[in-house]
Design a protein around this motif. Structure first.
Motif, PDB file in Angstrom:
ATOM      1  N   GLN A 184       0.834  -1.201   0.000  1.00 58.60           N
ATOM      2  CA  GLN A 184       0.000   0.000   0.000  1.00 58.60           C
ATOM      3  C   GLN A 184       0.871   1.254   0.000  1.00 58.60           C
ATOM      4  O   GLN A 184       2.030   1.236   0.434  1.00 58.60           O
ATOM      5  CB  GLN A 184      -0.914   0.026   1.224  1.00 58.60           C
TER       6      GLN A 184
ATOM      7  N   ARG B  66     -10.955   4.723  -6.257  1.00 60.93           N
ATOM      8  CA  ARG B  66     -10.581   4.030  -7.490  1.00 60.93           C
ATOM      9  C   ARG B  66     -11.695   3.091  -7.902  1.00 60.93           C
ATOM     10  O   ARG B  66     -12.223   2.321  -7.083  1.00 60.93           O
ATOM     11  CB  ARG B  66      -9.263   3.282  -7.310  1.00 60.93           C
TER      12      ARG B  66
ATOM     13  N   ARG C  19     -11.882   0.398  -9.853  1.00 60.26           N
ATOM     14  CA  ARG C  19     -11.745  -1.060  -9.996  1.00 60.26           C
ATOM     15  C   ARG C  19     -11.717  -1.797  -8.661  1.00 60.26           C
ATOM     16  O   ARG C  19     -12.044  -2.978  -8.614  1.00 60.26           O
ATOM     17  CB  ARG C  19     -10.502  -1.414 -10.807  1.00 60.26           C
ATOM     18  N   ASP C  20     -11.331  -1.116  -7.565  1.00 58.92           N
ATOM     19  CA  ASP C  20     -11.248  -1.837  -6.294  1.00 58.92           C
ATOM     20  C   ASP C  20     -11.674  -1.003  -5.085  1.00 58.92           C
ATOM     21  O   ASP C  20     -11.499  -1.443  -3.938  1.00 58.92           O
ATOM     22  CB  ASP C  20      -9.818  -2.349  -6.074  1.00 58.92           C
ATOM     23  N   SER C  21     -12.218   0.203  -5.322  1.00 60.47           N
ATOM     24  CA  SER C  21     -12.711   1.081  -4.242  1.00 60.47           C
ATOM     25  C   SER C  21     -11.599   1.551  -3.303  1.00 60.47           C
ATOM     26  O   SER C  21     -11.884   1.961  -2.170  1.00 60.47           O
ATOM     27  CB  SER C  21     -13.817   0.393  -3.431  1.00 60.47           C
ATOM     28  N   LEU C  22     -10.339   1.491  -3.726  1.00 56.62           N
ATOM     29  CA  LEU C  22      -9.255   2.065  -2.938  1.00 56.62           C
ATOM     30  C   LEU C  22      -9.509   3.563  -2.801  1.00 56.62           C
ATOM     31  O   LEU C  22      -9.694   4.260  -3.800  1.00 56.62           O
ATOM     32  CB  LEU C  22      -7.914   1.811  -3.631  1.00 56.62           C
TER      33      LEU C  22
END
Length: 429
Positions: free
Chosen positions: A101, A160, A162-165
């Motif tokens: 991360q 984000r 694609r992955d909710s980051l």
């Protein structure tokens, strides 16, 4: 012996009292905001298996109030504990620091020391637990949609797709925000007023969204206008006459940028006769220009006169660069200009079709309009007609012929009372 003990006890009490006396405070008054001395870990560091807290160390003790609200950590995985320990701000992730991360800890502007001195600049700490830190950047501005004012201290999340980051930041005093060193990808950017401070947008909070691409070598921007959500179309409430325009009030704020045409408004008079419409607009019409009393001091003076050097107006370039741009503001009124004046003391029906509020919902409606009575004719000025009567010369408009003055009484003789003008006077024998 007893007297000696009493005297010794008195001396000890006196010494103790002297020991408790403190010198008056001295030294210069603290007027400096707290300065950052160090961070743990170092910013832009790449760490494997980091387990300690994130620490900001300042040069003086901080005030308790506002510290927790000023701190944000991205990406968020579980609960975050924020503590103020003397001159330090300590941030702990309850779930620990995950591998792979890029973490960002931010302290917003406004934290204070014990004397009330506040920082005016935010602090960002970026570190990695695996991947390389990218050189990405995105920025923008937030305004309040209704007022056009900058959205100060508004929370901005970049999610984000694609992955909710999720990465988060806050706007500054002029509504600006910036993201840096965020992993590349397509993001949905959400600006919202975090009223309950739970770190996520709720249905009752004003917000706005945009989509940005974070990529090395690019610097996308976005302008967001926060607005309370709405699920109902605009409803017409009333219609009145305002300076010759028909003002149609609604229960919603209307979109000032929507295209409007005369065909969207009908003003129906007696016997169902429609009135031709010349213009329709959202918000108050432009004020009429009154140039009768306007004087340009520069143009009135002759060229080359002393003290009349003409200077171009100075723009506040610093303010223009800092403040977000303002667009047309919404309003709760639709203004309609008839092609010809409406009849006084007459009932009309005003119908509005397909008008859009600022949430994008379209509505229609109608209202009853009664025009005011005609204004009474102005009374003639004193002296314009009566003074000219009976004379061969017409009186100049706006002037009155002065009445002849009574003769002064002779010296030494009492003045007799004179009859009123126009009264009958009996003849003398």
């Amino acid at each position: 012996m007893r007297v000696e003990h009493l005297a010794r006890a008195a001396v000890l009490l006196g010494l103790a009292a002297c020991a408790n006396v403190q010198a008056p405070p001295g030294g210069p008054e603290d007027k400096q905001a707290p300065r950052l001395l160090a961070t743990r870990p170092d910013t832009m560091a790449s760490l494997q298996g980091w387990t300690g807290p994130v620490v900001f160390v300042f040069d003086e003790e901080l005030a308790e109030q506002g510290v927790e609200d000023a701190v944000s950590l991205s990406p968020v995985r579980g609960r975050v504990a924020v503590d103020k320990e003397g001159d330090q701000i300590v941030i702990r992730s309850r779930a620990g620091w995950e591998r792979g991360q890029i973490y960002q800890a931010e302290v917003a502007a406004g934290i204070k020391d014990r004397f009330g001195n506040a920082r005016t600049e935010p602090i960002r700490l970026v570190f990695s637990t695996g991947p390389a830190i990218p050189d990405t950047r995105a920025s923008g501005a937030v305004v309040e949609r209704i007022t056009g004012n900058p959205g100060q201290q508004t929370r901005v999340d970049a999610v984000r797709l694609r992955d909710s980051l999720t990465y988060t930041t806050r706007t500054d005093s002029v509504g600006r925000f910036e993201f840096r060193q965020v992993p590349e990808g397509e993001y949905r950017v959400i600006a919202y007023r975090d009223a309950n401070r739970n770190g996520r947008p709720d249905p009752f909070e004003a917000r706005d969204t945009a989509r940005l691409t974070f990529a090395t070598g690019q610097a996308p921007t976005a302008r967001l206008a926060t607005l309370l959500p709405d699920t109902t179309p605009p409803v017409v409430r009333s219609a009145t006459i305002t300076q010759g325009w028909v003002e149609v009030r609604t229960d919603d704020y209307l979109d000032p940028e929507q295209p409007l045409s005369a065909a969207q408004v009908a003003v129906i008079g007696p016997d169902s006769v429609p009135v031709a419409i010349a213009e329709v607009r959202v918000g108050a019409p432009p004020a009429p220009r009154d140039t009768t009393d306007a004087v340009d001091a520069d143009s009135a003076a002759p060229a080359g006169a002393a003290g009349t050097t003409r200077q171009p107006p100075r723009a506040d370039s610093a303010g223009a660069a800092a403040a977000p741009p303002r667009g047309p503001l919404p309003a709760q009124a639709l203004f309609v200009r008839p092609s010809s004046p409406l009849q006084p003391d007459t009932v009309y029906v005003v119908r509005v079709t397909a008008v859009r509020n600022i949430n994008g919902l379209v509505g229609s409606g109608q209202a009853r309009l009664r025009t005011p009575e005609a204004a009474p004719a102005p009374a003639p000025r004193v002296g314009t007609d009566s003074a000219a009567a009976g004379s061969g010369t017409p009186a100049r408009p706006g002037t009155a012929r002065p009445a002849p003055a009574d003769p002064a009484p002779a010296p030494g003789r009492p003045r007799a009372s004179l009859p009123a003008r126009g009264a009958l006077v009996p003849a003398r024998d």
